[in-house]
Design an enzyme around this catalytic site. Structure first.
Site, PDB file in Angstrom:
ATOM      1  N   HIS A  64      19.530  63.785  30.313  1.00 28.53           N
ATOM      2  CA  HIS A  64      20.433  64.916  30.537  1.00 28.53           C
ATOM      3  C   HIS A  64      21.829  64.668  29.975  1.00 28.53           C
ATOM      4  CE1 HIS A  64      21.676  62.799  34.361  1.00 28.53           C
ATOM      5  NE2 HIS A  64      22.832  63.375  34.071  1.00 28.53           N
ATOM      6  N   ASP A 109      13.849  61.588  32.915  1.00 28.02           N
ATOM      7  CA  ASP A 109      15.290  61.602  32.636  1.00 28.02           C
ATOM      8  C   ASP A 109      15.680  60.272  31.983  1.00 28.02           C
ATOM      9  OD1 ASP A 109      17.888  62.403  32.447  1.00 28.02           O
ATOM     10  OD2 ASP A 109      18.347  62.221  34.581  1.00 28.02           O
ATOM     11  N   SER A 203      26.463  59.148  35.082  1.00 26.73           N
ATOM     12  CA  SER A 203      25.113  59.456  34.618  1.00 26.73           C
ATOM     13  C   SER A 203      24.740  58.619  33.407  1.00 26.73           C
ATOM     14  CB  SER A 203      24.991  60.936  34.250  1.00 26.73           C
ATOM     15  OG  SER A 203      24.796  61.724  35.377  1.00 26.73           O
TER      16      SER A 203
END
Length: 257
Positions: A64, A109, A203
């Protein structure tokens, strides 16, 4: 409310994936400048993520965190006063877990990036080992990144922050994240008392256990660092065959069962 937080300004990437966002380390301390040689600062379409160097030509981050314009910085500690051996690269090729063309926040992911040029090992640059086995419950692991250090405000540090957290029973994460599959290729990790967590800006960064990358920052609670709300990390060990196949040149590698 749960969200996948992409760093910095919480901009929304216009990708074929679902809506996303990122994380940062809350409750930690400044990392030792010599103990994160593998840590990558990723700028993608004006948004910040983390990443991990796994050899001189390849790195891992979260799917992402993908974007059209990605800048990858190695050997960085202070963003305002960079180390002299800092190196900057861009992706030569990006690989996504190929079982599905669609991104889901519970699985897949993970993004493997081949750099446009290999980096040179230096005082502040060196790869992190891939896992030899998965971590067991209660293993103490380390998180790090340039993400916000406040669970409710966007306070981004100049240097990366580090914190120790624990591998948590997957059932704890399933209780808070009802969409999480029982056999999901993820790890659940955090401090059940709260106070330490990833947050906006982290992230794609690493979950490090026993000197190996075991997880990739994927999903966390909002606000960060709440009691009994661990975060979710992509489980690197479950993607190990795919990673090794791609690096070996088998770009048609399929997902393991």
């Amino acid at each position: 409310m749960v969200l996948i937080r992409v760093l910095a300004n919480l901009l929304i990437l216009q990708l074929s994936y679902a809506q996303k966002s990122s994380e940062l380390v809350v409750g930690g301390d400044e990392c030792n400048i010599n103990e994160h040689r593998f840590l990558v600062l990723v700028y993608t379409d004006g948004i910040q993520c983390g990443g991990t160097l796994i050899n001189k030509e390849w790195m891992l981050t979260a799917a992402h965190c993908d974007g059209k314009k990605m800048k990858l910085q190695f050997g960085l500690h202070s963003k305002n006063v960079p180390n002299k051996d800092k190196q900057t690269r861009v992706p030569k090729k990006k690989y996504f877990f190929p079982c599905s063309k669609n991104f889901t926040k519970w699985d897949k992911d993970i993004m493997l990036i081949r750099l446009n040029h290999p980096v040179n090992n230096s005082t502040h640059i060196a790869p992190l080992s891939l896992p030899s086995k998965p971590p067991s419950q209660d293993t103490v692991c380390n998180i790090m990144g340039w993400g916000t250090i406040s669970p409710t405000k966007e306070i981004y540090p100049d240097v990366p922050h580090c914190a120790n957290i624990n591998i948590v029973d997957h059932a704890v994460c399933r209780a808070f994240y009802p969409g999480l599959l029982e056999k999901s290729k993820t790890l659940c990790a955090g401090i059940l008392e709260g106070g330490k967590d990833i947050c906006q800006g982290d992230s794609g960064g690493p979950l490090i256990c026993n000197g190996q990358i075991q997880g990739i920052v994927s999903v966390g609670g909002n606000p960060c660092a709440e009691p009994r709300v661990p975060a979710i990390y992509t489980k690197v060990f479950d993607h190990l065959d795919w990673i090794k196949s791609i690096i070996a040149g088998n770009t048609a590698a399929t997902c393991p069962l």
